[in-house]
Each structure stands twice: as structure tokens, then as C-alpha cells.
Design a protein around this motif. Sequence first.
Motif, mmCIF file in Angstrom:
data_model
loop_
_atom_site.group_PDB
_atom_site.id
_atom_site.type_symbol
_atom_site.label_atom_id
_atom_site.label_comp_id
_atom_site.label_asym_id
_atom_site.label_seq_id
_atom_site.Cartn_x
_atom_site.Cartn_y
_atom_site.Cartn_z
ATOM 1 N N ASN A 169 31.471 7.508 -25.551
ATOM 2 C CA ASN A 169 30.236 8.286 -25.515
ATOM 3 C C ASN A 169 29.209 7.595 -24.631
ATOM 4 O O ASN A 169 29.551 6.723 -23.835
ATOM 5 C CB ASN A 169 29.715 8.520 -26.935
ATOM 6 C CG ASN A 169 29.359 7.217 -27.640
ATOM 7 O OD1 ASN A 169 29.458 6.139 -27.062
ATOM 8 N ND2 ASN A 169 28.940 7.314 -28.895
ATOM 9 N N ALA A 170 27.967 7.984 -24.777
ATOM 10 C CA ALA A 170 26.919 7.437 -23.928
ATOM 11 C C ALA A 170 26.549 6.008 -24.300
ATOM 12 O O ALA A 170 25.764 5.382 -23.603
ATOM 13 C CB ALA A 170 25.676 8.323 -24.014
ATOM 14 N N LYS A 193 28.933 18.513 -20.678
ATOM 15 C CA LYS A 193 28.668 17.314 -21.481
ATOM 16 C C LYS A 193 29.959 16.666 -21.972
ATOM 17 O O LYS A 193 29.924 15.575 -22.530
ATOM 18 C CB LYS A 193 27.812 17.694 -22.705
ATOM 19 C CG LYS A 193 26.415 18.138 -22.342
ATOM 20 C CD LYS A 193 25.558 17.006 -21.864
ATOM 21 C CE LYS A 193 24.142 17.468 -21.631
ATOM 22 N NZ LYS A 193 23.316 16.447 -21.028
ATOM 23 N N GLN A 206 24.572 16.080 -26.877
ATOM 24 C CA GLN A 206 23.359 15.824 -26.106
ATOM 25 C C GLN A 206 23.652 14.999 -24.848
ATOM 26 O O GLN A 206 23.108 15.248 -23.789
ATOM 27 C CB GLN A 206 22.368 15.018 -26.976
ATOM 28 C CG GLN A 206 21.927 15.720 -28.240
ATOM 29 C CD GLN A 206 20.951 16.829 -27.937
ATOM 30 O OE1 GLN A 206 20.105 16.705 -27.066
ATOM 31 N NE2 GLN A 206 21.082 17.939 -28.631
ATOM 32 N N GLU A 207 24.492 13.984 -25.018
ATOM 33 C CA GLU A 207 24.746 13.079 -23.889
ATOM 34 C C GLU A 207 26.242 13.091 -23.577
ATOM 35 O O GLU A 207 27.059 13.450 -24.420
ATOM 36 C CB GLU A 207 24.270 11.670 -24.244
ATOM 37 C CG GLU A 207 22.759 11.593 -24.449
ATOM 38 C CD GLU A 207 22.180 10.258 -24.055
ATOM 39 O OE1 GLU A 207 21.665 10.138 -22.918
ATOM 40 O OE2 GLU A 207 22.238 9.331 -24.862
ATOM 41 N N GLU A 241 19.431 7.444 -15.917
ATOM 42 C CA GLU A 241 20.837 7.314 -16.317
ATOM 43 C C GLU A 241 21.266 5.861 -16.288
ATOM 44 O O GLU A 241 20.953 5.131 -15.357
ATOM 45 C CB GLU A 241 21.773 8.082 -15.374
ATOM 46 C CG GLU A 241 21.559 9.560 -15.331
ATOM 47 C CD GLU A 241 20.599 9.932 -14.226
ATOM 48 O OE1 GLU A 241 20.328 11.129 -14.084
ATOM 49 O OE2 GLU A 241 20.114 9.023 -13.506
ATOM 50 N N GLN A 253 29.114 7.845 -16.752
ATOM 51 C CA GLN A 253 27.683 7.919 -17.020
ATOM 52 C C GLN A 253 27.455 7.623 -18.495
ATOM 53 O O GLN A 253 28.204 8.106 -19.361
ATOM 54 C CB GLN A 253 27.147 9.308 -16.692
ATOM 55 C CG GLN A 253 25.645 9.385 -16.836
ATOM 56 C CD GLN A 253 25.101 10.758 -16.502
ATOM 57 O OE1 GLN A 253 25.767 11.566 -15.852
ATOM 58 N NE2 GLN A 253 23.884 11.027 -16.929
ATOM 59 N N LYS A 254 26.409 6.853 -18.778
ATOM 60 C CA LYS A 254 26.080 6.527 -20.173
ATOM 61 C C LYS A 254 24.729 7.135 -20.509
ATOM 62 O O LYS A 254 24.291 8.086 -19.879
ATOM 63 C CB LYS A 254 26.116 5.006 -20.365
ATOM 64 C CG LYS A 254 27.520 4.437 -20.244
ATOM 65 C CD LYS A 254 28.416 4.996 -21.313
ATOM 66 C CE LYS A 254 29.834 4.547 -21.188
ATOM 67 N NZ LYS A 254 30.710 5.158 -22.171
ATOM 68 N N THR A 255 24.058 6.558 -21.470
ATOM 69 C CA THR A 255 22.874 7.217 -22.007
ATOM 70 C C THR A 255 21.718 7.303 -21.011
ATOM 71 O O THR A 255 21.527 6.401 -20.185
ATOM 72 C CB THR A 255 22.397 6.505 -23.289
ATOM 73 O OG1 THR A 255 21.345 7.254 -23.872
ATOM 74 C CG2 THR A 255 21.937 5.092 -23.009
ATOM 75 N N SER A 256 20.990 8.412 -21.117
ATOM 76 C CA SER A 256 19.746 8.564 -20.347
ATOM 77 C C SER A 256 18.564 8.537 -21.292
ATOM 78 O O SER A 256 17.434 8.831 -20.900
ATOM 79 C CB SER A 256 19.743 9.910 -19.610
ATOM 80 O OG SER A 256 20.861 10.032 -18.812
ATOM 81 N N SER A 257 18.830 8.214 -22.543
ATOM 82 C CA SER A 257 17.795 8.291 -23.563
ATOM 83 C C SER A 257 17.194 6.907 -23.769
ATOM 84 O O SER A 257 17.888 5.971 -24.157
ATOM 85 C CB SER A 257 18.440 8.806 -24.851
ATOM 86 O OG SER A 257 17.520 8.799 -25.885
#
Lengths: 329, 638
Positions: free
Chosen positions: B143-144, B101, B60-61, A159, A100-104
Amino acid sequence: MNPARAIVLAAILAVLAVLAWLISTERSDKTDRALFPELTLETLNEIDRIEIAERGAVTGGVYRGDDGLWRVPGHHDHPADIVKIRRLLSDLQGAEKIEQKTSSPEHYAALGVAGPEAGEGGGKLLTLKDASESRQLILGNPSRQVSGGRYVRKPDEAESWLVNAGFELPAAPAEWLDKDIVHLEPSEVVKATITHAGGKPFTVARGGDGELGIADLPKGRVLKNAFNLKQIASVTDYLQFKSVFPSAGHDIALPKKYITVKIVTANELTLVIKAYKAKDDKTYFMLDADGTSEQAKELKQHLSAWLYEVSSTIYNNVDKRLDDFLKDA
Amino acid sequence: MKKLLKINFPPSALLTALVVLFFALMILNNALLRGMRLDLTANNLYTLSEGTRNILEQIQEPINLYLFFSERETKDLPGLRNYYNRVREVLEEYSLIAGGKLNVHYVNPEAFSEEEDRATQLGLQAATIKGGEKVYFGIAGTNALDTIEVIPFIQTSRETFLEYDLGKLIYSLAHVKKPVLGLMSDLPMYPTQLDPATGRMNEPWIITEQLEQLFDVELVFTDTAAIAEDVDVLMVVHPKNLPEKTMYAIDQFVMRGGKGLFFVDPYADVDQVPQPADTPLQDPKAQSSNLNRLFRAWGFTVDENSIIGDIERAMPVTIQSGQPPVPHPAVLNSRTSDFNQEDVVMSALESVNFYLASHVRLEQNADVELTPLVQTSTQAMPIPIQRFRFIPHPRTLLEGFTATGERYPIAARIQGTFKSAFDGPPAGEDGDQGASDEGSGAVGPHIAETAQPGIIAVIADADVLTDRMWSQVQRFFGQRIVQPFANNRDFVINLADNLFGSNDLIGIRSRASYSRPFTRVEAIEREASQKYRATEQSLQNELRETETKLQELQQERTDKKSALLTASQQEEIRKFQEKKVEIRKKLRNVRHQLVKDIENLGARLKAVNIIVVPIVVTTVALVAGFLRVRRRRHGARI
């Protein structure tokens, strides 16, 4: 401890342990790794339209016509390259989420999954449609973390994901086209007759020894190089076009002077090519087929519908005169 | 329930119940008590620092860590396997604290497998062991976004910094924006500056190039009125005669929590100030920089009136060509023993060179803590700066040199509550007193002291940054090839990196080694070894004498005309050869006996652990049971 007490306690703890185990199993991550779990081989066959959009505009795609053939809109509905379509759908069906990567939303552009409206970092929006449903996926940047991996996001989900598929898309809409015109093995060619407008035709034919030669060789002349004859026989070996137009309704006029190439194969298929250079200096082929076989009938139906722009190299292979092959004995 | 308790269950039911009880307790323990810890070790080895907890809780992610470890290839490397288990335990605890996380994956990269390909692709390095097999033991984190951070090989020698290294990895993944380093200096560190010596645009110092690779470096003018909000660390190098507004800007930067990295120098050789022709003497003050106006208010100072001399760390310098180099007491080659080994900045460094450095000292009653990073040896003393006016020969600096026995900090980290050196913004250029905040250009209202404990680093030397102090630079087809001979670059990079790492990361302490040796056993082994060493040494000496004598005999030629030895000479040689064999046999026996004694000790300890302890426990249980039965019978009789 009283044995009875021990047994009762053991029973109670056993029940609690089972409950704890069940809860921990439910808590464990059960994310379905498949990107499109509903895409099976059956549902893939129902897809009849693929669209690609970038920066808010549709930039490419294919659709399946009533005849079952996949075609490219915007290019006179010429048939599309089924191999590329098959590869894309197969990638989609087999794609699995790795991380999973960024949800932002503020970070989407860094992965290229901001969406086609976003401009820079927006990625490409891929839409798959069938009669009842439409599925969309934003294709982002290739990943450095996994060889052949890519970042993706479904537009209706926050996501983004790293998936294990590259989703190779043609760089330009024209790259969806099936560029094969015809394929005849050179060894199948029995003879090829080239006629320049207003000129005398000459024929390249395969002799009893199987080798190509000039039919009715003029006296006192011999072949310069037998290899050059093979180039003529190879014209229809994986012949591809650069661009394509419908034979009816285009504005590329057939000039008065053109070259006619008549190719006959061992199974009595006759292919007639009208080759010419237009005013724009581009080189074109018009093809027609004749014969009693199913192959001939299919070719006739397909080839006669199109005018093909071909490369100058291919054109030059047929723009030959008898003197180009002969020298004095 | 009462009826149930009165049922007479058969013994097999009790046995079954006990087995079920055991497994039920295990499952409940794993499910409900998994995160619970009680650390009874010395030095609280298994208790995480608050800094680590903060870093983990603030993720956070999602972050994914991949711990690669070659299982099969390390089966004969118990030390490495133990350390792997330790790393694994730490990561599991991190994962629990991070609340979903932080995902940890364990990968065994077997030879020619996809996992090995992935390890290589992610940047891990394998160590080659005997037989040419490759061992992987590293971590890759993602990371994200598209960031990868790697510890290519987890070194057991960095065990004490395991928590810091992991914390830094996770921190870097959790904070994706490249940190901003503000660089303020009039020295020719940057390529946009004119080199006064050559009159041409200079090449950047190598350290500047390195900083640019790692951080987002922004030039800050030495007459600025404000430090931008996005600057995380401000590096001020050789600040000379800064205007009031700039001093205020630096002060307020620190007050609002910014991290400062200050290089001040009482006599910077790199600052080549042209001397007027009618001034024969070099004025050291012309090449001096300091910010004591600010430092004093913050709780410390850098001595601007002296240069530290250290005769134990004096580096040889060439005074005159053709003459041999001479040790210069003010040109220092600081070594490992001078470094704060418990500090992550210094732990991996071997040497750092300083040129005419000063020292940092805490003000009396200061409310801040000074942690020395680099200190002199005990053979040091401050040398008044005026003695350097004549560019003295190093030998003259030794006249009257008397080591004070004190260790002077050349580089230090200062932490605590800093108070502003100003009562308010300085007057504006129009001379108005009490100019508004907007007029002074300050970012926000005046801050009188840091709200949270601040952190700055001070190095009492600017020449430490110059290329010549730590490297040789050669040209190869226009490219600069750098050959370091000291760790100055690493020192500066580590400092900057450490300051960027947030207070949480800086606060992660180094750990004592988690290895817990059997000290009593080791003492016994040492005693045994010493006992036999004496005998062994005596035998070795006897052996050497015998061999020497043998050699002498074999080379003796009383009769120079004859190449053969006499019968008596041959007999003597034979005796010495037999003696040599005998001594070596005795030596072997001594060594065998030593090994045997140590093995016997090990066997005795094993016997105690395996047999004696259970016997004791069983005996105690039996006695307790017997006494209880006796009490019951006694009670029944009554």
C-alpha cells in the motif's frame, strides 16, 4: 449490405479505431521512472556541494574546492572520500521509482519522509547544488518490500516513492573523510630506521635475499622472530587515521620525546614519521616525504599539511627498541 | 456521400474492408467497452458483491497487487491455469472499479530469477510438483505505506471465498491502522489478572496472546461507564453481574455501530467460584453469565436455564483416573457438518470443542437475522441446568434423554437493526433520575437504535476460549509450545477478524464454484461405468474364488510324508491357473471397453461441436439466402 456501404463503414470505423487507440495510449501511464531524469553524467560532474540536514540542522556534507578536490567542511576541509561521493551520486542518477506511496502528510512520518523540520519520522534532507541549481530529496526509511529499496520524497512534491536505491550515507560527518594517509607496499620498503629521542637508532633493512633483518647486528645477539620486523615494514601499508588536524594551528604540542621512523623505498622515496603520544594519551603521526619522483612531491605537499591521530596499535608497531627484536645467541 | 455509395468497388476492396472492419471493431471494443459486463451465469459468478465495490471505490491511496504465477511449470496443470485466469479476470475488474487506485502487476517467477527472489522476499510459498519444480501462485499487496499483505498460495479449494480473500487483502491494505479490540472480562485471560486458584499472576490464555499479535487489544473494565470511541470490536467474555452503567455502555456501543463479540455461559467451568463450606451443592448460577437484558431488546436470547446435550457430539472425558473415558453429552466436539460451510469464518475449520454450552435463539417477531455458525446435530436436547448441580456422571445425563430432532445454534451471527435496551442513560451514582449524558459517562447522546444494520456474534459458551479445550501446552526451555487438537483458536480469531472487516467485507458472499461441469456427459459416463462395474464385480469375485482354491490346492498334503504334489493335483492346479489368466483377460477387456465407450462419447460430442453445429448454421444461412433470392426474383417478375 451494399458493398459500397460496407467499405465506407469500414473506413469510418477504422478512423474511430485509430482515434480510440491514440486516446488509450495517451491515457496509459507515462510516468517517468527516473527519480531525477535531468541528472545525466554531465550534470553530475557540475555538482559541487552536497549537504545533509536532519531535524532542521545541517549535519554533514562535502563540497568541491577550487582545486577540484572534494573536501569536508567542519573537519578542517580535509579531502573527502571520493568513492562514497561517487557512489551516492551514481545512486541518485540511476534511481528509479518502483511504486508510488503516500501523498498524505499525516502518513509521511511512517515512511520517514516527513522532512527534516518534522523531527521523528522526518528522514534526512539531501541537497545537491551546482552553480545554478539546487536539487533536494528527503531520504526516508529503508523498505521491507524491495531489497535495497528506500522511501523518498521531493520536498516540493506531495507524492512519496519507493525507489530502487539505498542511498548509503555516512552515519557521521567524519565518515565523509578520506582516511587514507599513505599506502606503501611492505615489499617496497628497503629499510626503516627507528630512533627514540636520546637513543641509538637501529635499522631494519632488506638483505640480498630479500628478507628483512637488523642492520649491524650486535655480536652475540640473534633475531628473536623475523615476523616482528615485518610489522615495521607494514606500518605504511594502507595507513589510515582516526582523526585529522591541520599541521599549522593545532594545539597538540610535539613533546620532547618522540620517535622518528625513516622509511626508504625501492624507488628512493623517503618517508619520515614523527610518532608521539600526547598528554591526552592519544597517539599521533606527523609525516613528511622526500624524493625526486612525482609521488614524493605529491606526498610531501599533502602529508606536511596534516597531523594525524592514529590507533594505538599502529603506534605500538613503531614504538620498538632493538632489544625487542634480539636475544642472546 | 451518395456518390461514394454509388461507386463500384472491386471485390478485393470489399474483402479488405471486411478485414479492416473486423480489426476496427476489436480495437473499439477494447477501448470503449472494456468495462462492460453482462453476467448470464447461474449464481452470477462474475458479478461482484456490493461490499467489494464499496471497498474498491473507497481506496484513498494507491495499492499495488503482484500476482505471481509460474507459467512454464504449470503447462501440464490445466486446472490451476484455469483458476489463474479466473483470478486474473477478477483482479482486472477490481482494477477498473478502483479507478486507478489499484494497480495489478503480473509476474512470472522463473527459477533463479529476480522475480523468484522477490516472491520469496514478499512471503510467497511455492508448491513443489513432480520433477522438483516449484510453482508459485500467490498475491502480494503493498500500500502507500510500508505494509505488505500476502496470500502465500491461492488455494483452489478456497475458490468460493476468492472474492472475500481478495477483498480482505485489499481492505487490510487500504486501512493501515491496527484494529482495536476491546476485551472485557473478569476471567484470568490476561496476564495482569490474579488467578484465584493459585494466588499468582497468571499466564495469558493462548487465545489472548494470539489476539494481541493480530490486533491492538485494550482492556475494558467490567465497571466502565463508556466504551472508548477507538474500539472497533468489543469482546465481552463471561459478563457476570455487570453494573447498570456498564450494561448501558455496551448497549450504546452496539447502537453506534460497534461490533460485539459476546461469550456468555450458563455454567462456565473456568469460573472457579469458591463454594461456602456449608453449601454442599454446586450452584450453577454462581458460574453463570448472561446479557439477556440487552440481547432480548436486540432480538434474541441465550438460554440461561439449560445446557445443550448432544449424544452424537459427546466427547469422551475422564471421570476417574484409572477408568476409561466416558462420552459426556454436554462436552461437545462440533465438526464440519455442524458448521455453516457457506460462512467464511467456519469454512476452513474442522472441529471446535465446547463445554457445557447453551444455545442462541431468535425472539419472536425479531427484526434481525440470525445466521448459525455452529449448531448441534439433530440428536440434541436442552438439559435443565439444575441437573448439573451435583457435577453429575455423564451417564446420568442420558437418563430421559430424548433428542428433539432440532439443531440448536451454539454460535451465531446476528445482523439487523438493533434497538436499545434502555430508554435513556441510567441514573447517576448520586441517585438523580435522568442524569445528564455527561454524568453517566456515555459517549455522546443516547442512541435508541442502530442507524445502519448492526452486526454482532454470540457464542453460548465461555470455556471454548480456555487452553485445555483445544490444545496441549508443553514447556521447552521456558517457552510454551502449543499443540492444537481442535480449531477453537482459529474460530475465535476468524470471528474477530471477520467483525473487524467492516460491513462491506462481512457482506461479501461466498460464491458457488465457478466450475461448470458437463452434467449430462458425467451422467452418461456414470451409466456406462455402472453397466461395466457389474460385470467387473462378478469377474473379480470369480477371480478371488479361483485364487483361494489355488492356494488351498498348493497347500494340500494328503500324503504327509511326501513334499511333492500328485499328478492329479498338479493338473487341477494348472486348470485353475489357466482360469485365473482367462478371468484377468476378461477384466482387462471390460475396462478397455469402458474407457473406449467413454472416449467414443467424447469423440461424438467433439464431432457435434466441431462439425455438426457449423453445418447447421451454414445450412440455415444458405436456406435463408436462397429464400431471399427467390423473393427478389419473384418481386422482379411482378
